[in-house]
Design an enzyme around this catalytic site. Structure first.
Site, PDB file in Angstrom:
ATOM      1  N   LEU A 322       6.891  13.903   9.030  1.00 55.00           N
ATOM      2  CA  LEU A 322       7.842  12.833   8.749  1.00 55.00           C
ATOM      3  C   LEU A 322       7.226  11.720   7.915  1.00 55.00           C
ATOM      4  O   LEU A 322       7.919  11.084   7.105  1.00 55.00           O
ATOM      5  CB  LEU A 322       8.397  12.264  10.060  1.00 55.00           C
ATOM      6  CG  LEU A 322       9.459  13.137  10.737  1.00 55.00           C
ATOM      7  CD1 LEU A 322       9.843  12.580  12.095  1.00 55.00           C
ATOM      8  CD2 LEU A 322      10.693  13.270   9.844  1.00 55.00           C
ATOM      9  N   TYR A 323       5.936  11.471   8.075  1.00 55.62           N
ATOM     10  CA  TYR A 323       5.260  10.496   7.225  1.00 55.62           C
ATOM     11  C   TYR A 323       5.286  10.986   5.780  1.00 55.62           C
ATOM     12  O   TYR A 323       5.592  10.230   4.859  1.00 55.62           O
ATOM     13  CB  TYR A 323       3.821  10.302   7.694  1.00 55.62           C
ATOM     14  CG  TYR A 323       3.059   9.239   6.941  1.00 55.62           C
ATOM     15  CD1 TYR A 323       3.218   7.899   7.244  1.00 55.62           C
ATOM     16  CD2 TYR A 323       2.182   9.582   5.901  1.00 55.62           C
ATOM     17  CE1 TYR A 323       2.531   6.913   6.548  1.00 55.62           C
ATOM     18  CE2 TYR A 323       1.498   8.612   5.201  1.00 55.62           C
ATOM     19  CZ  TYR A 323       1.673   7.278   5.528  1.00 55.62           C
ATOM     20  OH  TYR A 323       0.992   6.314   4.832  1.00 55.62           O
ATOM     21  N   GLU A 324       4.979  12.276   5.597  1.00 53.28           N
ATOM     22  CA  GLU A 324       4.990  12.850   4.255  1.00 53.28           C
ATOM     23  C   GLU A 324       6.388  12.782   3.645  1.00 53.28           C
ATOM     24  O   GLU A 324       6.561  12.355   2.495  1.00 53.28           O
ATOM     25  CB  GLU A 324       4.534  14.308   4.299  1.00 53.28           C
ATOM     26  CG  GLU A 324       3.093  14.520   4.730  1.00 53.28           C
ATOM     27  CD  GLU A 324       2.818  15.978   5.058  1.00 53.28           C
ATOM     28  OE1 GLU A 324       3.570  16.844   4.554  1.00 53.28           O
ATOM     29  OE2 GLU A 324       1.875  16.244   5.817  1.00 53.28           O
ATOM     30  N   LYS A 327       7.487   9.045   2.877  1.00 53.35           N
ATOM     31  CA  LYS A 327       6.694   8.467   1.785  1.00 53.35           C
ATOM     32  C   LYS A 327       6.984   9.174   0.465  1.00 53.35           C
ATOM     33  O   LYS A 327       7.009   8.547  -0.600  1.00 53.35           O
ATOM     34  CB  LYS A 327       5.207   8.547   2.117  1.00 53.35           C
ATOM     35  CG  LYS A 327       4.735   7.535   3.143  1.00 53.35           C
ATOM     36  CD  LYS A 327       4.749   6.127   2.555  1.00 53.35           C
ATOM     37  CE  LYS A 327       4.062   5.126   3.443  1.00 53.35           C
ATOM     38  NZ  LYS A 327       4.002   3.772   2.843  1.00 53.35           N
TER      39      LYS A 327
END
Length: 414
Positions: A322-324, A327
């Site tokens: 989810l960070y990937e 971002k």
């Protein structure tokens, strides 16, 4: 059939005789010619920098600065012509002399291209001095700045900053090579810089480095209790979803650094999805939109900037899906927004550094902050700081291809 084609090609090849000595001579001429043009620009820009460091040269050069108002209109034609005599003509004559000596000593015909190039500057300066032809001085044409400073060459907005942002920076005249070498492609002195995520590890490291460069910092954070009291730092509390309330504050800022974020690691619940996109993507985009509404003045295109920490998750795995995803979405929309050309937008493509979001990072936040500013003052628009060599190879290709795709298949904001 294949045999006949092969025989025909061999016959054609036999009839084509390449004059390799002539080809080699032409290539040498081109190579030395390009070198001479670059040499001319380096000499001009070094002389310009010296005019701001050597007192007796400064007396002549200051006439050039005194000739213009903030909209680059001339104070008076007489003062303008004097500035051409004491700076532009002197600079051009010096350039012609040095390049002529280099051509005579170098015994390469290509070097004479640099001499011819230098004469074009002398010719233009002479027209401006003897006939007052202001319209030949392209980087000093009066009027509002309509496009942002270029990173490939020196345009009006780029050179305007030398006159009215910081006279001890932005020395380059045509190509910003010398500014990139000297670190004078962006001046942070006296700038007001707003930074989100200011209480985080990188936020605090960036704040310290910005203060070393005589900037004033607006520390925007959701955790003001974590900020130490510092001079030249004003702390502001904000809440997600209330970005518009920061408009008056951001109107006073020259640069907005969007640095806040969240990392839910391996969580994939609906709450984790919403949190990741709300913090990492949507709040950042709302802040950008609010800041862009403050780019309204005739010189704001030259001085206002946004820096966005999109991370190397744009092109590399971060072991946090989810960070990937959040971002990467932010990075792609930032690329889309760059097409509008409202102000300079820099991307911070950062590898794993040790922080609250990533306790397993291998880089130090202080080193990352130092390198960010090292590249920023050299006017890099995509600032990559990582230990992963693949990012340095993959990101430029990804950014260029994405930019081209968006340029072709999206419409300008009218």
């Amino acid at each position: 059939m294949i045999k006949m084609l092969a025989q025909s090609w061999m016959g054609i090849e036999a009839n084509i005789q390449i004059n390799w000595p002539l080809v080699n001579t032409c290539l040498q001429f081109v190579a030395w010619g390009v070198f001479s043009l670059l040499l001319a620009e380096v000499i001009r820009d070094i002389y310009h920098a010296l005019c701001h460091q050597v007192s007796w040269l400064a007396k002549w050069h200051n006439k050039h600065h005194a000739a213009y108002r903030r909209d680059l209109s001339v104070v008076s034609l007489k003062l303008y012509q004097e500035s051409q005599l004491y700076h532009d003509i002197v600079e051009s004559i010096l350039l012609v002399v040095i390049l002529t000596i280099a051509a005579l000593l170098g015994h390469q015909w290509g070097l004479w291209l640099g001499v011819a190039y230098a004469y074009t500057f002398l010719y233009g300066a002479s027209l401006r001095y003897f006939q007052g032809k202001i319209d030949t001085d392209y980087n000093h044409l009066p009027g509002p700045l309509e496009i942002i400073p270029s990173t490939l060459w020196v345009n009006r907005a780029y050179h305007w900053r030398h006159h009215f942002d910081d006279v001890n920076a932005y020395y380059s005249g045509v190509f910003p090579l010398v500014d990139k070498i000297l670190g004078t492609g962006l001046s942070l002195k006296g700038k007001t810089i707003a930074i989100t995520g200011a209480s985080g590890t990188l936020g605090q490291a960036l704040t310290g480095e910005l203060l070393k460069r005589n900037a004033k910092v607006l520390a925007i954070t959701t955790n003001p209790e974590k900020l130490a009291t510092q001079t030249k730092v004003m702390a502001l509390t904000w809440e997600l979803g209330n970005e518009v309330q920061l408009r008056d504050t951001l109107a006073k800022a020259d640069i907005l650094i969007i640095n806040h974020g969240v990392n839910v690691y391996g969580d994939r619940t609906p709450q984790a999805i919403n949190s990741s996109y709300e913090v990492n993507t949507f709040s950042a985009l709302r802040l950008m939109d609010v800041f862009l509404t403050t780019v309204t003045g005739p010189q704001d295109k030259a001085t206002k900037e946004i820096w966005v920490n999109t991370s190397e998750a744009e092109v590399s795995p971060a072991l946090s899906p989810l960070y990937e995803l959040s971002k990467r979405t932010l990075g792609n929309i930032v690329t889309l927004k760059r097409l509008e050309g409202n102000c300079i937008i820099r991307k911070l493509i950062l590898g794993p550094f040790k922080s609250q979001l990533n306790p397993y990072g291998v880089m130090s936040a202080n080193q990352v902050a130092q390198f960010i500013l090292f590249l920023a003052v050299r006017d890099f628009r995509n600032i990559v700081v990582t230990i992963n060599p693949l990012t340095y190879l993959l990101f430029p290709f990804k950014e260029a291809s994405t930019w081209l795709y968006y340029r072709v298949f999206s419409k300008a904001n009218r």
